[in-house]
Structure formats: C-alpha cells, structure tokens
Scaffold this motif. Structure first.
Motif, PDB file in Angstrom:
ATOM      1  N   THR A   1      38.337  54.006  43.086  1.00  0.00           N
ATOM      2  CA  THR A   1      39.674  53.493  42.614  1.00  0.00           C
ATOM      3  C   THR A   1      40.742  53.799  43.632  1.00  0.00           C
ATOM      4  O   THR A   1      41.553  52.950  44.153  1.00  0.00           O
ATOM      5  CB  THR A   1      40.042  53.827  41.269  1.00  0.00           C
ATOM      6  N   ASN A   2      40.958  54.985  43.947  1.00  0.00           N
ATOM      7  CA  ASN A   2      42.037  55.767  44.786  1.00  0.00           C
ATOM      8  C   ASN A   2      41.811  54.752  46.273  1.00  0.00           C
ATOM      9  O   ASN A   2      43.073  54.521  46.894  1.00  0.00           O
ATOM     10  CB  ASN A   2      42.004  57.067  45.104  1.00  0.00           C
ATOM     11  N   GLU A   3      40.896  54.599  46.877  1.00  0.00           N
ATOM     12  CA  GLU A   3      40.820  54.019  48.229  1.00  0.00           C
ATOM     13  C   GLU A   3      40.625  52.392  48.186  1.00  0.00           C
ATOM     14  O   GLU A   3      40.490  51.715  48.992  1.00  0.00           O
ATOM     15  CB  GLU A   3      39.670  54.369  49.069  1.00  0.00           C
ATOM     16  N   ASN A   4      40.320  51.948  46.871  1.00  0.00           N
ATOM     17  CA  ASN A   4      40.212  50.492  46.619  1.00  0.00           C
ATOM     18  C   ASN A   4      38.970  50.047  47.671  1.00  0.00           C
ATOM     19  O   ASN A   4      39.182  49.045  48.366  1.00  0.00           O
ATOM     20  CB  ASN A   4      41.574  49.352  46.925  1.00  0.00           C
ATOM     21  N   LEU A   5      37.672  50.545  47.219  1.00  0.00           N
ATOM     22  CA  LEU A   5      36.600  50.073  48.061  1.00  0.00           C
ATOM     23  C   LEU A   5      35.278  50.315  47.324  1.00  0.00           C
ATOM     24  O   LEU A   5      35.369  51.147  46.501  1.00  0.00           O
ATOM     25  CB  LEU A   5      36.731  50.881  49.596  1.00  0.00           C
ATOM     26  N   TYR A   6      34.269  49.918  47.775  1.00  0.00           N
ATOM     27  CA  TYR A   6      32.969  50.244  47.096  1.00  0.00           C
ATOM     28  C   TYR A   6      32.186  50.864  48.016  1.00  0.00           C
ATOM     29  O   TYR A   6      32.191  50.677  49.258  1.00  0.00           O
ATOM     30  CB  TYR A   6      32.104  48.942  46.758  1.00  0.00           C
ATOM     31  N   LEU A   7      31.425  51.983  47.386  1.00  0.00           N
ATOM     32  CA  LEU A   7      30.554  52.858  48.284  1.00  0.00           C
ATOM     33  C   LEU A   7      29.131  52.064  48.173  1.00  0.00           C
ATOM     34  O   LEU A   7      28.704  52.189  46.987  1.00  0.00           O
ATOM     35  CB  LEU A   7      30.417  54.098  48.006  1.00  0.00           C
ATOM     36  N   CYS A   8      28.285  51.947  49.211  1.00  0.00           N
ATOM     37  CA  CYS A   8      26.938  51.441  48.934  1.00  0.00           C
ATOM     38  C   CYS A   8      26.135  52.495  49.122  1.00  0.00           C
ATOM     39  O   CYS A   8      26.350  53.651  49.289  1.00  0.00           O
ATOM     40  CB  CYS A   8      26.736  50.620  50.124  1.00  0.00           C
TER      41      CYS A   8
ATOM     42  N   ARG B   1      40.528  40.663  51.115  1.00  0.00           N
ATOM     43  CA  ARG B   1      41.639  39.554  50.861  1.00  0.00           C
ATOM     44  C   ARG B   1      41.399  39.247  49.329  1.00  0.00           C
ATOM     45  O   ARG B   1      40.529  39.534  48.625  1.00  0.00           O
ATOM     46  CB  ARG B   1      41.589  38.352  51.524  1.00  0.00           C
ATOM     47  N   THR B   2      42.427  38.645  48.914  1.00  0.00           N
ATOM     48  CA  THR B   2      42.331  37.992  47.575  1.00  0.00           C
ATOM     49  C   THR B   2      42.094  36.407  47.652  1.00  0.00           C
ATOM     50  O   THR B   2      42.890  35.775  48.470  1.00  0.00           O
ATOM     51  CB  THR B   2      43.604  38.197  46.811  1.00  0.00           C
TER      52      THR B   2
ATOM     53  N   GLY C   1      40.824  31.269  38.785  1.00  0.00           N
ATOM     54  CA  GLY C   1      41.694  32.453  38.850  1.00  0.00           C
ATOM     55  C   GLY C   1      41.673  32.759  40.414  1.00  0.00           C
ATOM     56  O   GLY C   1      41.851  31.930  41.229  1.00  0.00           O
ATOM     57  N   HIS C   2      41.572  34.282  40.327  1.00  0.00           N
ATOM     58  CA  HIS C   2      41.263  34.926  41.805  1.00  0.00           C
ATOM     59  C   HIS C   2      40.279  35.766  41.602  1.00  0.00           C
ATOM     60  O   HIS C   2      39.810  36.264  40.815  1.00  0.00           O
ATOM     61  CB  HIS C   2      42.893  35.452  42.385  1.00  0.00           C
ATOM     62  N   LYS C   3      39.951  36.024  43.154  1.00  0.00           N
ATOM     63  CA  LYS C   3      38.952  37.349  43.117  1.00  0.00           C
ATOM     64  C   LYS C   3      39.208  37.978  44.450  1.00  0.00           C
ATOM     65  O   LYS C   3      40.005  37.663  45.257  1.00  0.00           O
ATOM     66  CB  LYS C   3      37.463  36.742  43.191  1.00  0.00           C
ATOM     67  N   TYR C   4      38.846  39.330  44.381  1.00  0.00           N
ATOM     68  CA  TYR C   4      39.000  40.278  45.287  1.00  0.00           C
ATOM     69  C   TYR C   4      37.728  40.340  46.312  1.00  0.00           C
ATOM     70  O   TYR C   4      36.639  39.873  45.654  1.00  0.00           O
ATOM     71  CB  TYR C   4      39.305  41.771  45.055  1.00  0.00           C
ATOM     72  N   VAL C   5      37.991  40.461  47.527  1.00  0.00           N
ATOM     73  CA  VAL C   5      36.733  40.305  48.572  1.00  0.00           C
ATOM     74  C   VAL C   5      36.387  41.639  48.970  1.00  0.00           C
ATOM     75  O   VAL C   5      37.662  41.907  49.587  1.00  0.00           O
ATOM     76  CB  VAL C   5      36.802  39.041  49.320  1.00  0.00           C
ATOM     77  N   TYR C   6      35.371  42.266  48.977  1.00  0.00           N
ATOM     78  CA  TYR C   6      35.095  43.413  49.567  1.00  0.00           C
ATOM     79  C   TYR C   6      34.021  43.229  50.685  1.00  0.00           C
ATOM     80  O   TYR C   6      33.036  42.605  50.363  1.00  0.00           O
ATOM     81  CB  TYR C   6      34.888  44.500  48.556  1.00  0.00           C
ATOM     82  N   LYS C   7      33.955  43.689  51.824  1.00  0.00           N
ATOM     83  CA  LYS C   7      33.077  43.511  52.721  1.00  0.00           C
ATOM     84  C   LYS C   7      32.718  44.758  53.492  1.00  0.00           C
ATOM     85  O   LYS C   7      33.617  45.718  53.939  1.00  0.00           O
ATOM     86  CB  LYS C   7      33.571  42.532  53.780  1.00  0.00           C
ATOM     87  N   LEU C   8      31.544  44.591  53.991  1.00  0.00           N
ATOM     88  CA  LEU C   8      30.956  45.657  55.030  1.00  0.00           C
ATOM     89  C   LEU C   8      30.467  44.881  56.291  1.00  0.00           C
ATOM     90  O   LEU C   8      29.609  43.991  56.003  1.00  0.00           O
ATOM     91  CB  LEU C   8      29.906  46.543  54.229  1.00  0.00           C
ATOM     92  N   SER C   9      30.711  45.348  57.230  1.00  0.00           N
ATOM     93  CA  SER C   9      30.246  44.563  58.707  1.00  0.00           C
ATOM     94  C   SER C   9      28.838  44.490  58.542  1.00  0.00           C
ATOM     95  O   SER C   9      28.052  45.291  58.214  1.00  0.00           O
ATOM     96  CB  SER C   9      30.559  45.673  59.726  1.00  0.00           C
TER      97      SER C   9
END
Length: 178
Positions: free
Chosen positions: A68-75, A85-86, A92-100
């Motif tokens: 939550t604090n960093e707004n990211l997912y750990l794999c 991005r949103t 509605g809308h979705k948040y997009v989280y990416k890993l290179s």
C-alpha cells in the motif's frame, strides 16, 4: 431486504420507504449491480450490501503482495510491478502495474507466472478495489449465501414471468409519481 439501485435513485427510494415506516439495512442484488458507484453508495449510507462481484474481478493474485505505501505489487521472485497509469475501461477505470519484460525474461518461473504477458508482468487492478474486496469477503459468509438463495427464489421468478410470458424486456419508472 431490498435491491441495489443506482445512487441517483437512492434518495427517492429512501423517501418512499421512510414514508411507509420502513428502513433499509441490507441490500441484496445480482452481479449486474456490482459497480463502484453502487458499492460506494451502499457503504456511504451505512447499509450492508450483498452483491457478488462480476466475473472480471480478481480478489487475490497468488504469490503477489500489494504494498500500500509504495503502491506496487511484489512478485514471488522479488520483482516490483509498479503503477504505470490509470486506463479507462467500458465499466470504469483500472490501474495498470507493470514489471519490465527484461526482468521477467530472466525469471525461472516465467512459464508458470499468472501475470506474464509478451510485455512482461502486468496486473490490471480495478479502481475502488477496497469496495470490491469488501463485497467479495462478505459474499463468502453463510448469511450472504442464504440471502442470495432467497433473492433467487423470490425475484428471479417474477422477472422471468415478466420477460418470457409478458414480453417486457425493459422497465422505465423514471418520472412516475412516488
């Protein structure tokens, strides 16, 4: 027990119920009413909702932990899927989280990874996940299962009769006097 109504109709419904000495405490509806505005309206009014999330909702992704604090997912292998991005969607809308993809290409679990795409690791998360998570957890309870069975036995036969035998495909009550 009532049905979920769009937030714009809630005050009118509330006035009608109040005038008749009724107070809504719980809302039971099918997945068609599972939207962020409806879920927020239910919670904002202090009601308890019992609405299954639609089939596109993912409650948890096994092995991936949201920070939550960093707004990211750990794999599971220690990589970080960061917020990018949103993105607007049809509902509605979705948040997009990416890993290179460079990081993912070197991973020994890439063939089993549930979020792996040709562009690397990607998690699409619904905006308002808190409300959907809350509803998901509530729908796992015995009470929710009983309420949904009651709804199915009371509401669905009426709707089926209206649609099949009476040919009513749609009902528009806007503008009707209270």
């Amino acid at each position: 027990m009532g049905s979920a109504v769009p937030s714009r109709a809630t005050p009118k419904t509330g006035r009608t119920l109040k005038r008749n000495g009724l107070q809504v405490q719980e809302v039971v509806a099918d997945a068609g009413y599972s939207s962020l505005p409806a879920l927020k309206a239910i919670e904002d009014q202090g009601l308890t909702g019992h609405i299954p999330n639609n089939h596109k909702f993912t409650y948890q992704r096994e092995g991936f932990i949201y920070q939550t604090n960093e707004n990211l997912y750990l794999c599971p292998r220690g990589g970080s899927l960061t917020y990018r991005r949103t993105h607007p969607t049809a509902t509605g809308h979705k948040y997009v989280y990416k890993l290179s993809k460079l990081v993912c290409r070197e991973c020994s679990m890439k063939n089993e990874c549930p979020v792996m795409t040709v562009n690397g690791g990607v998690i699409n998360e619904v905006v308002g996940k808190y409300y959907y998570d809350l509803m998901h957890e509530r729908m796992q309870t015995r009470k929710a299962k009983i309420l949904m069975k009651k709804r199915q036995s009371m509401v669905e036969p009426v709707i089926g009769t209206l649609v099949i035998y009476m040919g009513i495909k749609r009902s528009d009550v806007r503008g009707w006097p209270e």
